[in-house]
Design a protein around this motif. Structure first.
Motif, mmCIF file in Angstrom:
data_model
loop_
_atom_site.group_PDB
_atom_site.id
_atom_site.type_symbol
_atom_site.label_atom_id
_atom_site.label_comp_id
_atom_site.label_asym_id
_atom_site.label_seq_id
_atom_site.Cartn_x
_atom_site.Cartn_y
_atom_site.Cartn_z
ATOM 1 N N VAL A 253 25.213 1.062 91.300
ATOM 2 C CA VAL A 253 25.924 2.302 91.590
ATOM 3 C C VAL A 253 27.421 2.042 91.382
ATOM 4 O O VAL A 253 27.948 1.038 91.865
ATOM 5 C CB VAL A 253 25.652 2.757 93.037
ATOM 6 C CG1 VAL A 253 26.513 3.958 93.403
ATOM 7 C CG2 VAL A 253 24.169 3.084 93.213
ATOM 8 N N TYR A 271 24.770 6.896 89.510
ATOM 9 C CA TYR A 271 23.625 6.230 90.124
ATOM 10 C C TYR A 271 22.400 6.461 89.258
ATOM 11 O O TYR A 271 22.413 7.293 88.341
ATOM 12 C CB TYR A 271 23.391 6.758 91.538
ATOM 13 C CG TYR A 271 23.102 8.242 91.614
ATOM 14 C CD1 TYR A 271 21.795 8.718 91.714
ATOM 15 C CD2 TYR A 271 24.142 9.178 91.577
ATOM 16 C CE1 TYR A 271 21.532 10.084 91.778
ATOM 17 C CE2 TYR A 271 23.891 10.539 91.643
ATOM 18 C CZ TYR A 271 22.578 10.977 91.738
ATOM 19 O OH TYR A 271 22.320 12.327 91.787
ATOM 20 N N CYS A 296 24.925 4.296 98.674
ATOM 21 C CA CYS A 296 23.715 3.492 98.459
ATOM 22 C C CYS A 296 22.785 3.552 99.660
ATOM 23 O O CYS A 296 21.561 3.679 99.509
ATOM 24 C CB CYS A 296 24.096 2.044 98.173
ATOM 25 S SG CYS A 296 24.924 1.777 96.588
#
Length: 462
Positions: A253, A271, A296
């Protein structure tokens, strides 16, 4: 806290009850008689300057129903559970209590940015779950387990910050929290005086794995050199999954298209499966890293990306971290919670993002750097000069080397060193003028907030 029985406490701690008693239910846990509530369990801890065993009867007088003790207590009015070590008993009791709740738990550690990242994660998870977290800096082997007792059946998730000063501490805290998701923000030089090297700091931080559930997720800053190296080395060799985030490292990410303002940063989060625009309402690149870690975690725990960015936009720093005040035409940035070379560098970035006129840095000692302290302070001074700090004021012992480092770079800026914080505060008031931006930064033990208070009051009355 959900009520627990004395039987539960005995089983968790392996303790021995010194007298028969009725079926007592404990509704809170305390290690401080000043915070005792009726129905509490009082845990008598011993420290360098106090011994909680001296206050057991006081705890009972204030309403505690029972106590954990290492020492025999004679003629007590309430039941006492005898254990070998009350510190260890606290950890075991918190671990057993944690296991009463089948909710997703996140553990956060790192050299710097733990609290800010924890708060960002909480802001994200709160979009979907009622989320429990440590308050302030309650992240050690007393504060974190005590935070666990704040859980009750109304919570849907929890985020626990884990601090340490040596080996073994993160391992014990992780075994209490049993995190489904772990986050390591970075590996810097905080506590290097005790651990000796950054490699040892990495080893200590990786103890967060010890309590993680099988098939859990460890989220790491891929832009940090040691963490990036660990990802390469450990991928596929662990019973848990690894995820990375970063700005420069785009293997996981990552953020790009960054726009920085004095109010915060706009950026794209890229992402697996998409891209989304986000805003973090605090300036500084380090806060983008915090946001990426929180993103995340949110994705791992099934929070919709749109809700994640809404949570990030609602983020507010806690305590004395990057608190911005505008008084009489001067912008003050209060960041007195802690300091290390990495967080000092981040502070200069914030100063540049916010300033409109002169930039002034008020810096105090960075503690716990051991033999590297003088060189680390000198390097911070060089960094301050190279970052464009116009005026530098320092106080402390090793902070004099910050001034030396600053002066070694010929920028035309001015540096001033003071052994007394009061003299520093008065000097700052004398040179301040409207349009200036001032940042205060130092280790917690330096209590630089005292100078902040003096300067605020003096500037308001000037």
């Amino acid at each position: 806290m959900e009520k627990i029985s004395l039987g539960f406490i005995l089983n968790a701690t392996g303790g021995r009850l010194t007298r028969e008693c009725f079926n007592i239910k404990i509704s809170s846990v305390s290690t401080d008689t000043r915070k005792i509530k009726p129905g509490s369990l009082f845990i008598a801890l011993r420290g360098e300057r106090f011994d909680g065993h001296d206050f057991i009867e006081t705890a009972f007088e204030k309403g505690a129903y029972a106590a954990l003790s290492e020492k025999p207590v004679e003629n007590t009015s309430r039941p006492v559970i005898m254990v070998k070590d009350t510190h260890s008993a606290l950890l075991h009791l918190a671990q057993s209590y944690r296991m009463l709740f089948s909710i997703p738990v996140v553990g956060v550690t790192g050299s710097v940015g733990k609290t800010s990242t924890k708060d960002a994660i909480s802001a994200v998870l709160s979009q979907k779950y009622k989320t429990h977290k440590n308050e302030g800096n309650l992240n050690n082997e007393i504060g974190m387990p005590m935070t666990v007792f704040g859980l009750d059946k109304t919570y849907g998730a929890a985020v626990f910050e884990m601090g340490m000063s040596g080996f073994g501490e993160i391992s014990r805290l992780s075994r209490v929290a049993k995190p489904d998701v772990g986050v390591i923000t970075n590996i810097g030089v905080a506590h290097i005086g005790k651990l000796g090297s950054r490699e040892n700091i990495l080893k200590a931080k990786l103890e967060i794995i010890d309590g993680m559930k099988p098939d859990g997720e460890l989220i790491l800053n891929g832009d940090n050199d040691l963490l990036s190296g660990y990802i390469t080395e450990a991928k596929g060799k662990l019973p848990i999954h690894l995820t990375s985030y970063g700005i420069n490292n785009r293997s996981g990410v990552y953020a790009n298209n960054i726009e920085t303002t004095s109010e915060g940063s706009y950026f794209d989060i890229n992402y697996h499966g998409g891209r989304i625009r986000a805003f973090m309402p605090v300036p500084g690149e380090h806060n983008i890293y915090n946001a990426l870690a929180a993103f995340c975690v949110g994705m791992k725990l099934n929070v919709d990306p749109r809700l994640i960015v809404e949570g990030l936009a609602s983020y507010k720093p806690s305590g004395m971290r990057q608190k911005i005040e505008k008084i009489g035409g001067v912008t003050f940035i209060e960041d007195c919670y802690n300091a290390s070379p990495d967080s000092m560098a981040a502070a200069f970035g914030v100063l540049n993002a916010v300033k409109t006129g002169r930039s002034i840095a008020v810096l105090a000692d960075m503690l716990e750097l051991g033999d590297r302290s003088q060189q680390a302070h000198f390097d911070v001074g060089r960094n301050a000069a190279q970052s464009g700090v116009d005026v530098l004021l320092c106080c402390g012992n090793d902070a004099r080397y910050i001034c030396e480092g600053y002066d070694s770079v010929k920028t035309g800026g001015k540096s001033y060193f003071f052994e007394d914080k009061q003299l520093l505060g008065q000097a700052l008031l004398d040179l301040l003028k409207a349009g200036d931006t001032v940042i205060f930064k130092g280790s917690r033990g330096m209590k630089l907030e005292e100078t902040v208070k003096t300067v605020y009051e003096g500037w308001k009355n000037k």
